[in-house]
Design an enzyme around this catalytic site. Structure first.
Site, short mmCIF file in Angstrom:
data_model
loop_
_atom_site.label_atom_id
_atom_site.label_comp_id
_atom_site.label_asym_id
_atom_site.label_seq_id
_atom_site.Cartn_x
_atom_site.Cartn_y
_atom_site.Cartn_z
N SER A 192 -3.91 -2.45 4.00
CA SER A 192 -3.38 -2.96 2.73
C SER A 192 -3.74 -4.43 2.60
CB SER A 192 -1.85 -2.78 2.72
OG SER A 192 -1.23 -3.51 1.68
N TYR A 229 7.14 -2.64 5.05
CA TYR A 229 5.79 -2.24 4.66
C TYR A 229 4.77 -3.28 5.16
CZ TYR A 229 1.95 -0.52 1.75
OH TYR A 229 0.74 -0.01 1.31
#
Length: 251
Positions: A143, A156
């Site tokens: 990410s 996350y």
């Protein structure tokens, strides 16, 4: 003679393949010649149909990747159904949003278990098969938050930072055994998961203004990167995190 991006005769397993980035990767690999096992909690009927429309075999393997229990079973089912396993795409992931000061242990554990713990043990199970075969490709989906901190997504961010580190650690151990371990870090990709951001006129404008390419990415943009990292074209690429972000990090 086949080209360096040809995946004919290869078997790939894609987690979270029912929609979005996972689906685009599965279809891109099929178009390059691979057979595809689609793994997830919900059915992958649409993805399976698209893979088969590309002339390749496909199978759905049901698994809840919030625990490590399915890891060995998923690999065994893939090998039994499609005859092997050459490529693992670790795409499945979840996110929980809350201020860090209020973040719960339950939300922390849910994200870490799915995004990082299961990814490791699925990679481990796959690598045991790949080492015996003398070759393999593992591609993790990282990410932008592998590189940046984000806001209101502490678990996350921690999980995706961990994916980046784990990608390098596994590459260090397995490169000499014939396994390439790399990752893709998607930027802002227009999928169902980002629909709310796209619909927010102010936030959408801010995002696009920051991206040098001047647009959101599409899931197909990630599919092409996956084909590269899954193919012979990347045989000397190890422990790399490939940002597919329209230039977001360069800005």
């Amino acid at each position: 003679m086949s080209g360096p991006f040809d995946l004919s005769g290869r078997v790939t397993l894609v987690t979270g393949a029912n929609t979005g980035i996972g689906q685009a990767i599965a279809v891109a690999l099929a178009k390059a010649g691979a057979d595809v096992a689609c793994v997830g909690r919900s059915a992958c009927d649409e993805t399976v149909a698209q893979v088969e429309a590309a002339g390749r075999r496909s199978v759905f393997i049901a698994a809840d990747l919030s625990t490590t229990e399915p890891a060995s079973r998923v690999i065994e089912q893939c090998v039994a159904a499609l005859g092997g396993l050459d490529i693992l795409i670790n795409n499945a992931g979840i996110i929980r949003r809350a201020d860090a000061i209020d973040f719960t242990e339950a939300d922390w554990d849910a994200v870490i278990d799915t995004n990082l713990k299961s990814l490791f043990f699925l990679s481990q199970a796959a690598a045991r098969h790949m080492i015996a075969a003398g070759r393999g490709k593992i591609v993790n989906i990282a990410s932008m938050l592998t590189f940046q901190g984000g806001v209101r997504v502490p678990s996350y961010t921690a999980s995706k930072s961990g994916v980046g580190g784990l990608t390098k650690a596994l590459a260090n151990e397995w490169a000499a055994k014939g396994i390439n371990v790399n990752a893709i870090a998607p930027g802002y990709i227009a999928t169902n998961n980002t629909a709310a951001l796209q619909a927010d006129e102010t936030r959408n404008r801010q995002i696009v203004e920051r991206i040098p390419a001047g647009r959101w990415g599409s899931a197909d943009d990630i599919g092409g990167a996956a084909v590269f990292l899954a193919s012979a074209a990347s045989d000397y690429v190890n422990g790399h995190i490939l940002a597919v972000d329209g230039g977001w990090l360069a800005r």
